[in-house]
Every structure is written in C-alpha cells, then in structure tokens.
Motif scaffolding. Structure first.
Motif, PDB file in Angstrom:
ATOM      1  N   GLU A   1     -11.375   3.059  -0.156  1.00 56.06           N
ATOM      2  CA  GLU A   1     -12.583   2.708   0.577  1.00 56.06           C
ATOM      3  C   GLU A   1     -13.448   1.663  -0.139  1.00 56.06           C
ATOM      4  O   GLU A   1     -13.958   0.742   0.514  1.00 56.06           O
ATOM      5  CB  GLU A   1     -13.404   3.959   0.892  1.00 56.06           C
ATOM      6  CG  GLU A   1     -14.588   3.686   1.808  1.00 56.06           C
ATOM      7  CD  GLU A   1     -15.354   4.938   2.154  1.00 56.06           C
ATOM      8  OE1 GLU A   1     -16.307   4.840   2.953  1.00 56.06           O
ATOM      9  OE2 GLU A   1     -15.029   6.029   1.624  1.00 56.06           O
TER      10      GLU A   1
ATOM     11  N   THR B   1      -2.849  -4.684   2.956  1.00 58.29           N
ATOM     12  CA  THR B   1      -3.693  -4.427   1.789  1.00 58.29           C
ATOM     13  C   THR B   1      -4.861  -5.420   1.751  1.00 58.29           C
ATOM     14  O   THR B   1      -4.877  -6.432   2.466  1.00 58.29           O
ATOM     15  CB  THR B   1      -2.881  -4.590   0.500  1.00 58.29           C
ATOM     16  OG1 THR B   1      -2.379  -5.937   0.447  1.00 58.29           O
ATOM     17  CG2 THR B   1      -1.719  -3.602   0.456  1.00 58.29           C
ATOM     18  N   ALA B   2      -5.839  -5.146   0.880  1.00 57.64           N
ATOM     19  CA  ALA B   2      -6.940  -6.088   0.667  1.00 57.64           C
ATOM     20  C   ALA B   2      -6.387  -7.434   0.207  1.00 57.64           C
ATOM     21  O   ALA B   2      -6.865  -8.500   0.626  1.00 57.64           O
ATOM     22  CB  ALA B   2      -7.914  -5.528  -0.372  1.00 57.64           C
TER      23      ALA B   2
ATOM     24  N   VAL C   1     -13.646  -8.750   1.092  1.00 59.26           N
ATOM     25  CA  VAL C   1     -12.678  -8.222   2.053  1.00 59.26           C
ATOM     26  C   VAL C   1     -13.293  -8.219   3.451  1.00 59.26           C
ATOM     27  O   VAL C   1     -12.645  -8.605   4.435  1.00 59.26           O
ATOM     28  CB  VAL C   1     -12.223  -6.806   1.651  1.00 59.26           C
ATOM     29  CG1 VAL C   1     -11.327  -6.197   2.723  1.00 59.26           C
ATOM     30  CG2 VAL C   1     -11.475  -6.860   0.321  1.00 59.26           C
TER      31      VAL C   1
ATOM     32  N   TYR D   1     -12.157  -1.647   0.732  1.00 61.43           N
ATOM     33  CA  TYR D   1     -12.433  -1.982   2.133  1.00 61.43           C
ATOM     34  C   TYR D   1     -13.884  -2.417   2.315  1.00 61.43           C
ATOM     35  O   TYR D   1     -14.192  -3.244   3.186  1.00 61.43           O
ATOM     36  CB  TYR D   1     -12.121  -0.769   3.016  1.00 61.43           C
ATOM     37  CG  TYR D   1     -12.173  -1.031   4.496  1.00 61.43           C
ATOM     38  CD1 TYR D   1     -11.234  -1.871   5.103  1.00 61.43           C
ATOM     39  CD2 TYR D   1     -13.144  -0.441   5.298  1.00 61.43           C
ATOM     40  CE1 TYR D   1     -11.266  -2.106   6.465  1.00 61.43           C
ATOM     41  CE2 TYR D   1     -13.184  -0.678   6.664  1.00 61.43           C
ATOM     42  CZ  TYR D   1     -12.245  -1.504   7.243  1.00 61.43           C
ATOM     43  OH  TYR D   1     -12.286  -1.742   8.605  1.00 61.43           O
ATOM     44  N   ASP D   2     -14.779  -1.869   1.481  1.00 62.82           N
ATOM     45  CA  ASP D   2     -16.206  -2.196   1.569  1.00 62.82           C
ATOM     46  C   ASP D   2     -16.592  -3.423   0.746  1.00 62.82           C
ATOM     47  O   ASP D   2     -17.759  -3.821   0.748  1.00 62.82           O
ATOM     48  CB  ASP D   2     -17.045  -0.993   1.109  1.00 62.82           C
ATOM     49  CG  ASP D   2     -16.951   0.180   2.075  1.00 62.82           C
ATOM     50  OD1 ASP D   2     -16.663  -0.058   3.269  1.00 62.82           O
ATOM     51  OD2 ASP D   2     -17.158   1.330   1.640  1.00 62.82           O
TER      52      ASP D   2
ATOM     53  N   PRO E   1      -5.274  -2.235   8.356  1.00 66.32           N
ATOM     54  CA  PRO E   1      -5.547  -2.182   6.917  1.00 66.32           C
ATOM     55  C   PRO E   1      -5.342  -0.780   6.338  1.00 66.32           C
ATOM     56  O   PRO E   1      -5.471   0.236   7.024  1.00 66.32           O
ATOM     57  CB  PRO E   1      -7.030  -2.587   6.830  1.00 66.32           C
ATOM     58  CG  PRO E   1      -7.395  -3.130   8.167  1.00 66.32           C
ATOM     59  CD  PRO E   1      -6.477  -2.485   9.145  1.00 66.32           C
TER      60      PRO E   1
ATOM     61  N   LYS F   1     -10.816   6.999   1.030  1.00 66.84           N
ATOM     62  CA  LYS F   1      -9.773   6.002   1.307  1.00 66.84           C
ATOM     63  C   LYS F   1      -9.920   5.491   2.733  1.00 66.84           C
ATOM     64  O   LYS F   1     -10.327   6.222   3.633  1.00 66.84           O
ATOM     65  CB  LYS F   1      -8.382   6.606   1.118  1.00 66.84           C
ATOM     66  CG  LYS F   1      -8.098   7.142  -0.276  1.00 66.84           C
ATOM     67  CD  LYS F   1      -6.717   7.759  -0.344  1.00 66.84           C
ATOM     68  CE  LYS F   1      -6.433   8.333  -1.723  1.00 66.84           C
ATOM     69  NZ  LYS F   1      -7.286   9.508  -2.028  1.00 66.84           N
ATOM     70  N   ALA F   2      -9.591   4.224   2.915  1.00 70.64           N
ATOM     71  CA  ALA F   2      -9.466   3.648   4.256  1.00 70.64           C
ATOM     72  C   ALA F   2      -7.994   3.782   4.638  1.00 70.64           C
ATOM     73  O   ALA F   2      -7.177   2.884   4.408  1.00 70.64           O
ATOM     74  CB  ALA F   2      -9.914   2.195   4.264  1.00 70.64           C
TER      75      ALA F   2
ATOM     76  N   SER G   1       0.849  -1.186   0.000  1.00 71.44           N
ATOM     77  CA  SER G   1       0.000   0.000   0.000  1.00 71.44           C
ATOM     78  C   SER G   1       0.885   1.237   0.000  1.00 71.44           C
ATOM     79  O   SER G   1       2.013   1.213   0.512  1.00 71.44           O
ATOM     80  CB  SER G   1      -0.902   0.006   1.239  1.00 71.44           C
ATOM     81  OG  SER G   1      -1.446   1.290   1.479  1.00 71.44           O
TER      82      SER G   1
ATOM     83  N   ASP H   1      -8.718  -0.289  13.284  1.00 71.00           N
ATOM     84  CA  ASP H   1      -9.549   0.195  12.192  1.00 71.00           C
ATOM     85  C   ASP H   1      -8.915   1.382  11.471  1.00 71.00           C
ATOM     86  O   ASP H   1      -8.318   2.264  12.111  1.00 71.00           O
ATOM     87  CB  ASP H   1     -10.927   0.606  12.712  1.00 71.00           C
ATOM     88  CG  ASP H   1     -11.733  -0.592  13.187  1.00 71.00           C
ATOM     89  OD1 ASP H   1     -11.446  -1.708  12.745  1.00 71.00           O
ATOM     90  OD2 ASP H   1     -12.651  -0.388  14.008  1.00 71.00           O
TER      91      ASP H   1
ATOM     92  N   ILE I   1     -11.950 -10.169   6.724  1.00 78.08           N
ATOM     93  CA  ILE I   1     -11.686  -9.538   8.022  1.00 78.08           C
ATOM     94  C   ILE I   1     -12.434 -10.281   9.130  1.00 78.08           C
ATOM     95  O   ILE I   1     -11.872 -10.598  10.185  1.00 78.08           O
ATOM     96  CB  ILE I   1     -12.079  -8.052   7.980  1.00 78.08           C
ATOM     97  CG1 ILE I   1     -11.104  -7.277   7.083  1.00 78.08           C
ATOM     98  CG2 ILE I   1     -12.092  -7.459   9.389  1.00 78.08           C
ATOM     99  CD1 ILE I   1     -11.507  -5.835   6.838  1.00 78.08           C
TER     100      ILE I   1
END
Length: 396
Positions: free
Chosen positions: A129, A91-92, A137, A132-133, A125, A160-161, A17, A153, A141
């Motif tokens: 975003e 990362t994812a 993924v 992440y959603d 992570p 962005k996450a 990332s 979190d 988690i």
C-alpha cells in the motif's frame, strides 16, 4: 460459461509481484469467458512463477524476451494479434515505466507498442500500500489513465494493494476490448431480496439471492454502461465478498428504502432494470424483540407500493425493464402475467421465469416484449448479456 470475452485475444503482461502466483487461475478465467490468451513475462515475474505454468494455463508459448521475431509488434502492433493488453499484476515499477515510455522489459515494450497502435490497455496493479500511495506512482497512474488506459482498482487489505478479483479483471477487460453499445448510458439495477422488520430481530423476506441482479449489473458494465446497483449487501448470499467493483452500490434493506433509492438514482439514469424480489407486504415494526413461546401472534400485513409504478410515475419517459417470477403455470401463463406487468407500467420488456431458479447458478427465462417472447437458458451472466443487448436494441 458466458460470451463475455467471446472471440477476444488477450495479451497478458505479467510483472514481478507476488500476485503473479494468481496468473494461472486468471488465465483460466479469461479463457472460461471465451478469450484466447498469450502471455508476456518480465524476468522478475519468471522468478515468482515458472513460464511453463503460464504456458500450461494459456496453451501458448510465453514471451520472456524480445527477439528478432519482434514479439511486441506481433502481439500489440497495429496489425497485431491482441485485441487488448492486460497488465496483471502490474507493479509500481511497471506502471512507472509505462508512464515514462521506458521499454526495458518485454511487458513494458508491449505496453508502449499497444499505446502507440491504439490497442486497448487494462492495468491491474498489485503492490504494498505505501508504494501504491507514493506520489510518483499516483502521478504515473493519472498520466496513463489520461492516455486511455483502464485501471482495475486493487483491494486495499492488510497494508497491501492486492490485485483485484478475477471477476473484476475479466469485467474490466470485457469493457475495454468488447462492443460497448451502452457507452455513456447510466443504468440502475435492483437486486436480491428486501426485508421487512417485524421486531428488532425478526424480518419478513424471501429466498432471492441477488445473483441475477448482480450478474445483470456486471454485464451492463461490460457493455459500457455506468451502473448503479441497489441491493442489501448483508443478504447478498454465500460467495459474495464486498460490493462489486463494476457498479456504484447503494445498500438498502426494506421495500420502501429500495423504492426511495431507485427514485433518487433514476434522476440522471437512462434505464432501470428491476430484478430485485421486492417485498409485496410490510408490517408495523414492534420496538423490542417479541418474546417467543408465550402466545399466538397475528401480523397485519400491508401491501407495499410497486417500485416500477412509483418510478414510472416519477419518470414517464424512462426505459424500464421488469422481472416476473411465478411458482405455477406453464409458459403461456407466465407470458400472460408478464404482459400484464409490461402494460401496467409501460415497460420495454419483462424477464419472466419460474421461482425455482432463485439462488441457482443457471437460469431459464422468457424475454417478453409486446411483439413476442423468446426463451433464454444458461448462466445468469449470460442472461445479463441478453438483457444488455435487449436494452441496446430499445435505443437503436
């Protein structure tokens, strides 16, 4: 800086990332709190930050491939070097591979080894975003969380996450890797100043920054407690960016709001630490701004109920910790006044200090118990760790 991670060996897994650019400072922050750090990097991570930079930050060779030395076992095996594996940034791609036990990078191979060996794993992570959603993924988690992996979190900003703050990650690592004498306990902490409205613009308040209370909340969380923090977020002071992630935060302003929130939060609490500088007096608020410069003005001040007395009346058996600040007198006088508060409200102990430490980075305090008093001098986070240890001692 503090003993938050004293004698803790942290294996730091870095994946690809853009948040990997923050790893140098993260490694420094882990070490400032007492940890030793050794890094493992994916190929993608080495394209973002050079291993030499990470080597400089950790003062250890960086693992970029698994060789005949079986580095994953050396670091994260049952008799390995690491006390905890920190995946930061994760990362994812990496989270998904960990969930599926796919071991095609040094980082994921270390994760599989750590999970099999019972080494604590913390994941921070970082991704866009929408990634992440993604249902896959989120499922990944949930799956690794069910295995005992702790997640710090991300901050959701600008689509962005973003990786969590260094403070949040360090606290998460300390909670996962260190002693947790307060595990399963719920502790309520009050912090900072309260404000009493004079009119629609003006307030009566004090110079308390809330640093001590927030540091105590952080230390309690690191030692395993579930923490509820009561403070005025709008008056939290310079350098405070949002609510601390290691506590459930209730935003209050006045002494009455603080007391009401404390009583509500203590319904299922094991202890209350009242570190806030709560207003001793309130005033009847005027419904509009008082015009300035026209005539003298007299304010009628009314004493506010003592929060500790109110909570003690509602919860006779609750463990209570008080704070006492004075602006004059020597240590003997400070101890005497602290003991008056201790006896009046039936406190476990009182943290007494000079009002001059308000807003300062460092502090000096006296821990006053019925059987004596001890001095503490150092960082406010260190004082928080001392308070956590004292509370744990009460329950032994």
């Amino acid at each position: 800086m503090s003993d938050l991670l004293a004698d803790t060996n942290v294996a730091l897994g870095v994946s690809g990332s853009i948040a990997a650019v923050k790893v140098v400072e993260l490694a420094h922050e882990l070490r400032r709190h007492g940890a030793s750090v050794r890094a493992v990097m994916t190929d993608a991570a080495t394209s973002i930050i050079h291993p030499w930079a990470v080597e400089f930050a950790t003062e250890h060779d960086v693992v970029t491939e698994i060789t005949g030395r079986v580095e994953h076992v050396e670091l994260c095996g049952r008799d390995g070097w690491a006390d905890v594996l920190l995946l930061a940034p994760a990362t994812a791609n990496t989270v998904g591979k960990v969930a599926a036990a796919v071991d095609d990078t040094p980082v994921t191979t270390c994760a599989t080894t750590a999970l099999g060996a019972g080494v604590p794993v913390v994941c921070a992570p970082a991704m866009h975003e929408p990634m992440y959603d993604h249902p896959g993924v989120l499922d990944a988690i949930d799956r690794v969380e069910s295995w005992g992996v702790d997640f710090v979190d991300p901050r959701i900003e600008e689509g962005k996450a973003k990786i969590a703050t260094e403070d949040a990650i360090v606290t998460g690592v300390a909670r996962a890797a260190g002693d947790r004498p307060l595990d399963g306990r719920h502790v309520v902490v009050t912090a900072g100043a309260t404000s009493e409205a004079v009119d629609t613009v003006r307030v009566l308040t004090n110079r308390a920054s809330g640093r001590t209370g927030r540091a105590i909340a952080r230390a309690l969380s690191a030692r395993g407690a579930d923490v509820t923090l009561l403070h005025d977020a709008s008056a939290a002071g310079e350098g405070v960016d949002g609510d601390p992630p290691w506590a459930d935060v209730v935003d209050v302003e006045s002494a009455a709001e603080m007391t009401e929130a404390a009583v509500a939060a203590c319904v299922d609490a094991d202890a209350l630490v009242s570190a806030a500088a709560i207003s001793d007096y309130t005033v009847e608020r005027v419904g509009e701004k008082i015009r300035s410069g026209e005539e003298s003005l007299t304010l009628d001040l009314t004493p506010t109920p003592k929060l500790l007395d109110t909570v003690r009346e509602a919860f006779p058996d609750l463990t209570l910790v008080g704070f006492k600040a004075e602006s004059e007198g020597d240590d003997d006088a400070l101890v005497e006044r602290a003991r008056e508060t201790l006896d009046r409200a039936g406190l476990a102990f009182v943290v007494a200090n000079d009002a001059d430490v308000m807003g300062a980075e460092e502090t000096r305090a006296l821990i006053v118990r019925r059987d004596g008093a001890d001095e503490y001098a150092g960082s406010k986070l260190g004082l928080g760790l001392r308070v956590a240890a004292e509370i744990a001692g009460v329950w032994e």
